[in-house]
Write an enzyme that holds these catalytic residues in place. Structure first.
Site, PDB file in Angstrom:
ATOM      1  N   ASP A   1      41.720  -0.291  12.555  1.00 30.47           N
ATOM      2  CA  ASP A   1      41.111  -1.054  11.470  1.00 30.47           C
ATOM      3  C   ASP A   1      41.634  -2.486  11.564  1.00 30.47           C
ATOM      4  OD1 ASP A   1      40.389  -2.293   9.060  1.00 30.47           O
ATOM      5  OD2 ASP A   1      40.457  -0.385   7.973  1.00 30.47           O
TER       6      ASP A   1
ATOM      7  N   TYR B   1      29.037 -13.426   3.807  1.00 32.12           N
ATOM      8  CA  TYR B   1      29.143 -13.089   5.231  1.00 32.12           C
ATOM      9  C   TYR B   1      29.214 -14.377   6.068  1.00 32.12           C
ATOM     10  CZ  TYR B   1      27.266 -11.810   9.851  1.00 32.12           C
ATOM     11  OH  TYR B   1      27.044 -11.692  11.198  1.00 32.12           O
TER      12      TYR B   1
HETATM   13  P1  NAI Z   1      27.458  -3.712  13.843  1.00 31.17           P
HETATM   14  O1  NAI Z   1      27.588  -3.659  12.370  1.00 31.17           O
HETATM   15  O2  NAI Z   1      26.508  -2.784  14.523  1.00 31.17           O
HETATM   16  O3  NAI Z   1      28.884  -3.566  14.526  1.00 31.17           O
HETATM   17  C1  NAI Z   1      30.066  -4.062  13.963  1.00 31.17           C
HETATM   18  C2  NAI Z   1      31.186  -3.096  14.276  1.00 31.17           C
HETATM   19  O4  NAI Z   1      32.385  -3.590  13.681  1.00 31.17           O
HETATM   20  C3  NAI Z   1      30.946  -1.689  13.711  1.00 31.17           C
HETATM   21  O5  NAI Z   1      31.044  -0.711  14.731  1.00 31.17           O
HETATM   22  C4  NAI Z   1      32.033  -1.520  12.669  1.00 31.17           C
HETATM   23  O6  NAI Z   1      32.557  -0.187  12.576  1.00 31.17           O
HETATM   24  C5  NAI Z   1      33.092  -2.495  13.163  1.00 31.17           C
HETATM   25  N1  NAI Z   1      33.964  -2.876  12.050  1.00 31.17           N
HETATM   26  C6  NAI Z   1      33.607  -3.285  10.806  1.00 31.17           C
HETATM   27  N2  NAI Z   1      34.688  -3.435  10.022  1.00 31.17           N
HETATM   28  C7  NAI Z   1      35.756  -3.115  10.789  1.00 31.17           C
HETATM   29  C8  NAI Z   1      37.150  -3.061  10.533  1.00 31.17           C
HETATM   30  N3  NAI Z   1      37.668  -3.358   9.329  1.00 31.17           N
HETATM   31  N4  NAI Z   1      37.949  -2.683  11.538  1.00 31.17           N
HETATM   32  C9  NAI Z   1      37.449  -2.349  12.751  1.00 31.17           C
HETATM   33  N5  NAI Z   1      36.150  -2.379  13.049  1.00 31.17           N
HETATM   34  C10 NAI Z   1      35.305  -2.756  12.078  1.00 31.17           C
HETATM   35  O7  NAI Z   1      27.060  -5.235  14.181  1.00 31.17           O
HETATM   36  P2  NAI Z   1      26.505  -5.861  15.540  1.00 31.17           P
HETATM   37  O8  NAI Z   1      25.084  -6.180  15.339  1.00 31.17           O
HETATM   38  O9  NAI Z   1      26.915  -5.056  16.699  1.00 31.17           O
HETATM   39  O10 NAI Z   1      27.294  -7.253  15.547  1.00 31.17           O
HETATM   40  C11 NAI Z   1      28.507  -7.421  16.238  1.00 31.17           C
HETATM   41  C12 NAI Z   1      29.110  -8.772  15.875  1.00 31.17           C
HETATM   42  O11 NAI Z   1      28.187  -9.801  16.158  1.00 31.17           O
HETATM   43  C13 NAI Z   1      29.476  -8.894  14.397  1.00 31.17           C
HETATM   44  O12 NAI Z   1      30.651  -9.671  14.295  1.00 31.17           O
HETATM   45  C14 NAI Z   1      28.289  -9.654  13.814  1.00 31.17           C
HETATM   46  O13 NAI Z   1      28.668 -10.373  12.673  1.00 31.17           O
HETATM   47  C15 NAI Z   1      27.918 -10.548  14.985  1.00 31.17           C
HETATM   48  N6  NAI Z   1      26.520 -10.955  14.966  1.00 31.17           N
HETATM   49  C16 NAI Z   1      25.524 -10.069  15.323  1.00 31.17           C
HETATM   50  C17 NAI Z   1      24.204 -10.474  15.337  1.00 31.17           C
HETATM   51  C18 NAI Z   1      23.097  -9.591  15.808  1.00 31.17           C
HETATM   52  O14 NAI Z   1      21.963 -10.074  15.908  1.00 31.17           O
HETATM   53  N7  NAI Z   1      23.311  -8.324  16.130  1.00 31.17           N
HETATM   54  C19 NAI Z   1      23.838 -11.849  14.914  1.00 31.17           C
HETATM   55  C20 NAI Z   1      24.960 -12.675  14.539  1.00 31.17           C
HETATM   56  C21 NAI Z   1      26.243 -12.232  14.583  1.00 31.17           C
HETATM   57  C1  15L Z   2      23.477 -11.576  11.773  1.00 31.16           C
HETATM   58  O1  15L Z   2      24.475 -12.272  11.647  1.00 31.16           O
HETATM   59  C2  15L Z   2      23.541 -10.103  11.645  1.00 31.16           C
HETATM   60  O2  15L Z   2      24.752  -9.577  12.139  1.00 31.16           O
HETATM   61  C3  15L Z   2      22.373  -9.390  12.300  1.00 31.16           C
HETATM   62  O3  15L Z   2      22.330  -8.052  11.825  1.00 31.16           O
HETATM   63  C4  15L Z   2      21.054 -10.102  12.010  1.00 31.16           C
HETATM   64  O4  15L Z   2      20.773 -10.026  10.652  1.00 31.16           O
HETATM   65  C5  15L Z   2      21.144 -11.547  12.449  1.00 31.16           C
HETATM   66  O5  15L Z   2      22.267 -12.193  11.903  1.00 31.16           O
HETATM   67  C6  15L Z   2      19.913 -12.367  12.094  1.00 31.16           C
HETATM   68  O6  15L Z   2      20.062 -13.437  11.502  1.00 31.16           O
HETATM   69  O7  15L Z   2      18.800 -11.948  12.446  1.00 31.16           O
END
Ligand code: NAI
Ligand code: 15L
Length: 266
Positions: free
Chosen positions: A51, A136
């Site tokens: 965590d 966020y």
């Molecule tokens: P996701 O929500 O699928 O994955 C995030 C992971 O972080 C999850 O597996 C979760 O269990 C883990 N996590 C959350 N809190 C935690 C904690 N306290 N300790 C340990 N692990 C923890 O999100 P996704 O889409 O994979 O995004 C990954 C990263 O990229 C994030 O930082 C997100 O903010 C960023 N991001 C993603 C975008 C997208 O389009 N997918 C766009 C902009 C940013």
């Molecule tokens: C983010 O930062 C989020 O992690 C992702 O789930 C999408 O919402 C993305 O931005 C977006 O702006 O489409």
């Protein structure tokens, strides 16, 4: 491989799964971590449950690591308390551990929601003032500023990736401008890990989309050249979805619906 051991946080998340595959060739050992189950270690992986809010656990996690790809976080708008723990306390724990263990390079998953309150009619660059569109987004501003401080004070290099929308496919009209394909994401992280002397940098993470609100000229040093584009998906998306009303945040603000998320009962 250039690195002995890369740490990937958020490895159980959507992008974590993509990056496990993408980062594997870059290090002798890929340490994959999440608070959730990351499944069995594949190939050159080692798995560590952690965590991010647990300082002691994060310090163990970062031991013997050369570089950190920090993707673990609450990834959408939410109540302040979980964002505080995962994204604010969490990123602080990661940088403190990086300092103590001599890690020299971090790739930080920031977000377009750092600047989500700009209008879609505005074109911004990496030096435009932050205009977060929710708690966020504010937590990602904190991560960017914290990493700037850790570079100025301790020389730890960071590339902040303001990721647009990285999904298997374009989901709505807004994402025609914000789409980042998985292949382009992997290439972006590769550049952020390998380009020497990045210092502290910010870059918008988007594919080579025909419409864009973001100017990455100042991040040219990174040499990131996206190869995909949302354009081949335009006809499908526009056919599936009628245009939103002109006042809908989805077509007014760069952050889309995030600008109207919350408030939550705290
Ligand atoms: P996701 O929500 O699928 O994955 C995030 C992971 O972080 C999850 O597996 C979760 O269990 C883990 N996590 C959350 N809190 C935690 C904690 N306290 N300790 C340990 N692990 C923890 O999100 P996704 O889409 O994979 O995004 C990954 C990263 O990229 C994030 O930082 C997100 O903010 C960023 N991001 C993603 C975008 C997208 O389009 N997918 C766009 C902009 C940013
Ligand atoms: C983010 O930062 C989020 O992690 C992702 O789930 C999408 O919402 C993305 O931005 C977006 O702006 O489409």
């Amino acid at each position: 491989p250039r690195f002995n051991r890369i740490l990937l946080t958020g490895a159980a998340g959507s992008l974590g799964v993509v990056l496990r595959r993408g980062l594997a060739p870059f290090a002798k050992t890929l340490r994959v971590s999440d608070k959730d189950d990351v499944g069995p270690a594949a190939g050159n992986e080692e798995t560590v449950a952690c965590d991010l809010a647990d300082k002691g656990a994060v310090h163990q996690l970062v031991k013997d690591v050369d570089a950190i790809v920090h993707f673990g976080a609450i990834s959408v708008e939410a109540r302040f308390e979980p964002i505080l723990q995962a994204n604010i306390v969490g990123v602080f724990n990661v940088y403190e551990a990086a300092r103590k263990h001599g890690v020299k390079r971090v790739v930080f998953a920031s977000s377009n929601h750092v600047t989500g309150f700009y209008k879609q009619t505005e074109r911004i660059d990496v030096d435009s003032p932050m205009r977060p569109d929710g708690l966020y987004g504010v937590s990602k501003c904190f991560g960017e500023n914290l990493s700037r401080f850790y570079y100025d004070r301790y020389g730890i290099e960071t590339v902040c990736l303001r990721i647009g929308s990285s999904f298997p496919a374009v989901r709505d009209r807004r994402m025609l401008a914000t789409y980042l394909s998985y292949d382009d994401l992997i290439e972006l992280v590769r550049c952020a890990l390998f380009v020497p002397g990045v210092g502290h940098m910010v870059i918008f993470g988007a594919s080579d989309n025909a419409v864009s609100w973001w100017d990455n000229t100042k991040a040219a040093k990174l040499g990131f050249k996206p190869r995909d584009s949302s354009e081949p998906q335009r006809a499908r998306v526009e056919g599936e979805q009628p245009p939103p009303a002109p006042t809908d945040p989805m077509v007014v603000y760069q952050g889309g619906a995030f600008v109207r998320a919350g408030p939550f009962d705290e």
